[in-house]
Design an enzyme around this catalytic site. Structure first.
Site, PDB file in Angstrom:
ATOM      1  CE1 TYR A   1      -4.189  -1.453  -0.013  1.00  0.00           C
ATOM      2  CE2 TYR A   1      -3.329  -2.719   1.155  1.00  0.00           C
ATOM      3  CZ  TYR A   1      -4.249  -2.705  -0.310  1.00  0.00           C
ATOM      4  OH  TYR A   1      -5.252  -3.220  -0.644  1.00  0.00           O
TER       5      TYR A   1
ATOM      6  NE  ARG B   1      -2.875  -0.283  -5.073  1.00  0.00           N
ATOM      7  CZ  ARG B   1      -3.940  -0.878  -4.758  1.00  0.00           C
ATOM      8  NH1 ARG B   1      -4.152  -1.817  -4.434  1.00  0.00           N
ATOM      9  NH2 ARG B   1      -4.989  -0.160  -5.066  1.00  0.00           N
TER      10      ARG B   1
ATOM     11  CD  GLN C   1     -16.682  -1.986  -7.031  1.00  0.00           C
ATOM     12  OE1 GLN C   1     -16.748  -2.690  -6.717  1.00  0.00           O
ATOM     13  NE2 GLN C   1     -16.728  -1.364  -8.645  1.00  0.00           N
TER      14      GLN C   1
ATOM     15  CB  ILE D   1      -9.243   2.851  -2.145  1.00  0.00           C
ATOM     16  CG1 ILE D   1      -8.012   2.534  -3.129  1.00  0.00           C
ATOM     17  CG2 ILE D   1      -9.597   1.908  -1.767  1.00  0.00           C
ATOM     18  CD1 ILE D   1      -6.865   1.398  -2.432  1.00  0.00           C
TER      19      ILE D   1
ATOM     20  CG  HIS E   1     -14.379  -1.837  -1.932  1.00  0.00           C
ATOM     21  ND1 HIS E   1     -14.579  -1.892  -3.562  1.00  0.00           N
ATOM     22  CD2 HIS E   1     -16.072  -1.709  -1.507  1.00  0.00           C
ATOM     23  CE1 HIS E   1     -15.329  -2.898  -3.230  1.00  0.00           C
ATOM     24  NE2 HIS E   1     -15.599  -2.811  -2.705  1.00  0.00           N
TER      25      HIS E   1
ATOM     26  CB  CYS F   1      -5.665   2.613  14.986  1.00  0.00           C
ATOM     27  SG  CYS F   1      -5.852   1.805  16.161  1.00  0.00           S
TER      28      CYS F   1
ATOM     29  CG  LEU G   1     -12.073  -0.719 -22.597  1.00  0.00           C
ATOM     30  CD1 LEU G   1     -12.135   0.479 -23.584  1.00  0.00           C
ATOM     31  CD2 LEU G   1     -10.564  -1.350 -21.661  1.00  0.00           C
TER      32      LEU G   1
ATOM     33  CB  ALA H   1     -13.733   5.771 -18.888  1.00  0.00           C
TER      34      ALA H   1
HETATM   35  C1  BJW Z   1     -12.191   0.775 -18.781  1.00  0.00           C
HETATM   36  C2  BJW Z   1     -11.154   0.979 -18.534  1.00  0.00           C
HETATM   37  C3  BJW Z   1     -11.783   2.212 -19.443  1.00  0.00           C
HETATM   38  C4  BJW Z   1     -10.244  -1.048 -18.208  1.00  0.00           C
HETATM   39  N1  BJW Z   1     -12.659   2.822 -19.232  1.00  0.00           N
HETATM   40  N2  BJW Z   1     -13.298   1.192 -18.422  1.00  0.00           N
HETATM   41  C5  BJW Z   1     -18.884 -15.841  -3.370  1.00  0.00           C
HETATM   42  C6  BJW Z   1     -19.616 -15.297  -4.094  1.00  0.00           C
HETATM   43  C7  BJW Z   1     -20.155 -14.138  -3.677  1.00  0.00           C
HETATM   44  C8  BJW Z   1     -19.582 -13.446  -2.408  1.00  0.00           C
HETATM   45  C9  BJW Z   1     -18.186 -14.118  -1.716  1.00  0.00           C
HETATM   46  C10 BJW Z   1     -18.513 -14.877  -2.391  1.00  0.00           C
HETATM   47  N3  BJW Z   1     -17.066 -14.859  -1.952  1.00  0.00           N
HETATM   48  C11 BJW Z   1     -16.886 -14.328  -0.766  1.00  0.00           C
HETATM   49  C12 BJW Z   1     -16.861 -12.892  -1.020  1.00  0.00           C
HETATM   50  C13 BJW Z   1     -17.338 -11.726  -0.570  1.00  0.00           C
HETATM   51  C14 BJW Z   1     -16.045 -11.157  -1.104  1.00  0.00           C
HETATM   52  C15 BJW Z   1     -15.995 -10.815  -3.038  1.00  0.00           C
HETATM   53  O1  BJW Z   1     -16.429 -10.171  -4.007  1.00  0.00           O
HETATM   54  N4  BJW Z   1     -15.290 -12.151  -3.765  1.00  0.00           N
HETATM   55  C16 BJW Z   1     -15.023 -12.288  -5.318  1.00  0.00           C
HETATM   56  C17 BJW Z   1     -14.258 -12.469  -5.182  1.00  0.00           C
HETATM   57  C18 BJW Z   1     -16.236 -13.948  -5.163  1.00  0.00           C
HETATM   58  N5  BJW Z   1     -16.735  -9.661  -1.265  1.00  0.00           N
HETATM   59  C19 BJW Z   1     -15.700  -8.932  -0.199  1.00  0.00           C
HETATM   60  O2  BJW Z   1     -15.453  -9.715   0.971  1.00  0.00           O
HETATM   61  C20 BJW Z   1     -16.697  -7.906   0.435  1.00  0.00           C
HETATM   62  N6  BJW Z   1     -17.244  -7.806   1.350  1.00  0.00           N
HETATM   63  C21 BJW Z   1     -18.403  -8.212   2.214  1.00  0.00           C
HETATM   64  O3  BJW Z   1     -18.769  -9.023   1.228  1.00  0.00           O
HETATM   65  O4  BJW Z   1     -18.611  -8.491   3.220  1.00  0.00           O
HETATM   66  C22 BJW Z   1     -19.993  -8.578   3.693  1.00  0.00           C
HETATM   67  C23 BJW Z   1     -20.982  -7.845   2.742  1.00  0.00           C
HETATM   68  C24 BJW Z   1     -22.621  -8.999   2.540  1.00  0.00           C
HETATM   69  C25 BJW Z   1     -23.087  -7.943   1.620  1.00  0.00           C
HETATM   70  C26 BJW Z   1     -23.579  -7.083   1.944  1.00  0.00           C
HETATM   71  C27 BJW Z   1     -22.388  -6.216   2.517  1.00  0.00           C
HETATM   72  C28 BJW Z   1     -21.496  -6.324   3.223  1.00  0.00           C
HETATM   73  C29 BJW Z   1     -15.342  -6.763   0.329  1.00  0.00           C
HETATM   74  C30 BJW Z   1     -14.550  -6.627  -0.544  1.00  0.00           C
HETATM   75  C31 BJW Z   1     -13.540  -5.843  -0.623  1.00  0.00           C
HETATM   76  C32 BJW Z   1     -12.611  -5.756  -1.761  1.00  0.00           C
HETATM   77  N7  BJW Z   1     -11.524  -4.810  -2.032  1.00  0.00           N
HETATM   78  C33 BJW Z   1     -10.248  -4.528  -3.731  1.00  0.00           C
HETATM   79  C34 BJW Z   1      -9.063  -3.786  -2.904  1.00  0.00           C
HETATM   80  C35 BJW Z   1      -9.791  -2.639  -1.867  1.00  0.00           C
HETATM   81  C36 BJW Z   1      -8.248  -1.890  -1.613  1.00  0.00           C
HETATM   82  C37 BJW Z   1      -7.152  -1.500  -2.744  1.00  0.00           C
HETATM   83  O5  BJW Z   1      -7.409  -1.266  -3.795  1.00  0.00           O
HETATM   84  O6  BJW Z   1      -6.635  -2.495  -2.453  1.00  0.00           O
HETATM   85  O7  BJW Z   1     -11.415  -3.729  -3.970  1.00  0.00           O
HETATM   86  S1  BJW Z   1     -10.185  -6.013  -4.207  1.00  0.00           S
HETATM   87  C38 BJW Z   1     -10.507  -4.564  -5.693  1.00  0.00           C
HETATM   88  O8  BJW Z   1     -11.812  -5.067  -6.475  1.00  0.00           O
HETATM   89  C39 BJW Z   1     -10.859  -3.596  -5.133  1.00  0.00           C
HETATM   90  C40 BJW Z   1     -12.299  -2.805  -5.897  1.00  0.00           C
HETATM   91  O9  BJW Z   1     -12.917  -2.165  -5.988  1.00  0.00           O
HETATM   92  C41 BJW Z   1     -13.218  -4.543  -6.647  1.00  0.00           C
HETATM   93  C42 BJW Z   1     -13.438  -4.577  -7.295  1.00  0.00           C
HETATM   94  O10 BJW Z   1     -12.383  -3.958  -8.768  1.00  0.00           O
HETATM   95  P1  BJW Z   1     -12.986  -3.421 -10.153  1.00  0.00           P
HETATM   96  O11 BJW Z   1     -13.242  -2.183  -9.741  1.00  0.00           O
HETATM   97  O12 BJW Z   1     -14.808  -3.751 -10.521  1.00  0.00           O
HETATM   98  O13 BJW Z   1     -11.579  -3.460 -11.045  1.00  0.00           O
HETATM   99  P2  BJW Z   1     -11.226  -4.224 -11.768  1.00  0.00           P
HETATM  100  O14 BJW Z   1      -9.724  -4.056 -12.804  1.00  0.00           O
HETATM  101  O15 BJW Z   1     -11.932  -6.216 -11.315  1.00  0.00           O
HETATM  102  O16 BJW Z   1     -12.301  -3.949 -12.970  1.00  0.00           O
HETATM  103  C43 BJW Z   1     -11.818  -2.638 -14.387  1.00  0.00           C
HETATM  104  C44 BJW Z   1     -12.921  -2.873 -15.121  1.00  0.00           C
HETATM  105  O17 BJW Z   1     -13.102  -1.704 -15.970  1.00  0.00           O
HETATM  106  C45 BJW Z   1     -12.856  -4.165 -15.740  1.00  0.00           C
HETATM  107  O18 BJW Z   1     -14.546  -4.128 -16.150  1.00  0.00           O
HETATM  108  C46 BJW Z   1     -12.238  -3.275 -17.419  1.00  0.00           C
HETATM  109  O19 BJW Z   1     -12.674  -3.751 -19.001  1.00  0.00           O
HETATM  110  C47 BJW Z   1     -12.726  -2.091 -17.632  1.00  0.00           C
HETATM  111  N8  BJW Z   1     -11.980  -0.754 -17.859  1.00  0.00           N
HETATM  112  N9  BJW Z   1      -9.602   0.347 -18.742  1.00  0.00           N
HETATM  113  C48 BJW Z   1     -13.992   2.109 -19.078  1.00  0.00           C
HETATM  114  N10 BJW Z   1     -10.220   2.806 -20.532  1.00  0.00           N
END
Ligand code: BJW
Length: 245
Positions: free
Chosen positions: A62, A65, A99, A101, A117, A125, A211, A228
């Site tokens: 981190y 980043r 989502q 950060i 997120h 802390c 995309l 985007a």
């Molecule tokens: C473009 C582009 C351009 C590229 N123009 N577009 C089984 C089933 C269902 C759920 C679960 C499961 N097992 C576990 C879970 C839960 C789990 C989960 O979802 N896991 C999955 C992997 C299955 N989730 C959690 O644990 C979450 N908490 C939770 O569920 O708590 C319980 C709860 C339940 C119900 C209600 C409330 C609570 C917490 C998730 C935390 C995610 N954390 C991260 C890291 C954050 C810190 C860090 O940055 O290091 O968050 S992971 C990472 O993924 C980050 C992002 O915010 C997140 C999403 O990613 P994002 O933004 O979609 O990025 P990409 O790379 O995946 O996609 C980018 C897109 O952009 C692509 O489509 C490209 O094509 C496009 N693109 N260039 C337009 N120029």
């Protein structure tokens, strides 16, 4: 179906954004071939268990980043700015749920903003929850100014298995919006990936701007695909024309 036929300027809008919107500002996405998860294992850097097992490795990941986010060339792009402008002219109100950060939405002019997120530029802390701002390195030797614990300072981000932030406020907005727009997210991570169904169940018109088709593309009533910085300003221009007509 078209935007014009399905929404009116008095409808509240909820927008969900992901890493794709910041890609053209120079920040990496997660799941693209050159993304963060191609170089790091989630279980090594983005879980509470990883922080407990090897805090130096997690903080190192981190700290790099945090430094990248401070680079002079990382600036809000045309998509961030278009969403900032939308908030200023849309009569029904706009809630932007990101989502991401990074701080590019705030710097692009968005004010009604939820970082579900967390925020990379804040340190928390793990013991007492005290939050401090600032983008310098976080070290394991640090002591919490609030509770005095050592080794508990961590980035204010939501790791897998942790509860995303402000879910009640997001749920209420999804239940009452007339338009839900998902931008630059792959639809892999819950609960964010489920927002489209929640909004649609409550009668919102749903649009994906990305995309390429995301995992949940078939759940949206409309999809527009491209960088985007091109498709978001065009979409916002259409909303402005709706207000002016
Ligand atoms: C473009 C582009 C351009 C590229 N123009 N577009 C089984 C089933 C269902 C759920 C679960 C499961 N097992 C576990 C879970 C839960 C789990 C989960 O979802 N896991 C999955 C992997 C299955 N989730 C959690 O644990 C979450 N908490 C939770 O569920 O708590 C319980 C709860 C339940 C119900 C209600 C409330 C609570 C917490 C998730 C935390 C995610 N954390 C991260 C890291 C954050 C810190 C860090 O940055 O290091 O968050 S992971 C990472 O993924 C980050 C992002 O915010 C997140 C999403 O990613 P994002 O933004 O979609 O990025 P990409 O790379 O995946 O996609 C980018 C897109 O952009 C692509 O489509 C490209 O094509 C496009 N693109 N260039 C337009 N120029």
């Amino acid at each position: 179906m078209s935007l014009r036929e399905n929404i009116s300027p008095s409808d509240p809008i909820v927008i969900l954004t992901g890493a794709g919107i910041s890609k053209e500002s120079g920040l990496q996405t997660f799941r693209d071939p050159d993304g963060i998860w191609a170089k790091h294992k989630i279980e090594d850097v983005a879980t509470p268990q990883a922080f407990a097992r090897d805090p130096d490795a997690v903080l190192g990941f981190y700290n790099v980043r945090r430094a990248q986010m401070g680079d002079a060339e990382v600036q809000p792009n045309a998509a961030h700015q278009a969403l900032g402008a939308l908030e200023g002219f849309w009569p029904g109100g706009v809630l932007l749920v990101t989502q991401n950060i990074d701080d590019l939405h705030a710097r692009g002019g968005s004010r009604n903003l939820i970082h579900m997120h967390g925020e990379l530029a804040k340190t928390r802390c793990n013991e007492c929850g005290d939050l401090v701002g600032g983008i310098g390195n976080i070290e394991t030797a640090m002591t919490c100014a609030q509770c005095g614990a050592t080794g508990t300072m961590r980035p204010h981000v939501v790791w897998f298995g942790e509860m995303p932030l402000e879910m009640d406020r997001i749920g209420a907005a999804l239940g009452s919006c007339g338009l839900f727009v998902s931008i630059g997210t792959s639809g892999n991570v819950y609960p964010a990936a489920g927002f489209v169904q929640e909004a649609r169940t409550h009668g919102a018109y749903t649009v994906e701007l990305n995309l390429e088709e995301s995992l949940g593309a078939s759940l949206f009533q409309e999809g527009r695909y491209g960088p985007a910085t091109e498709i978001v300003p065009t979409f916002v221009d259409e909303l402005q024309a709706l207000v002016q007509s």
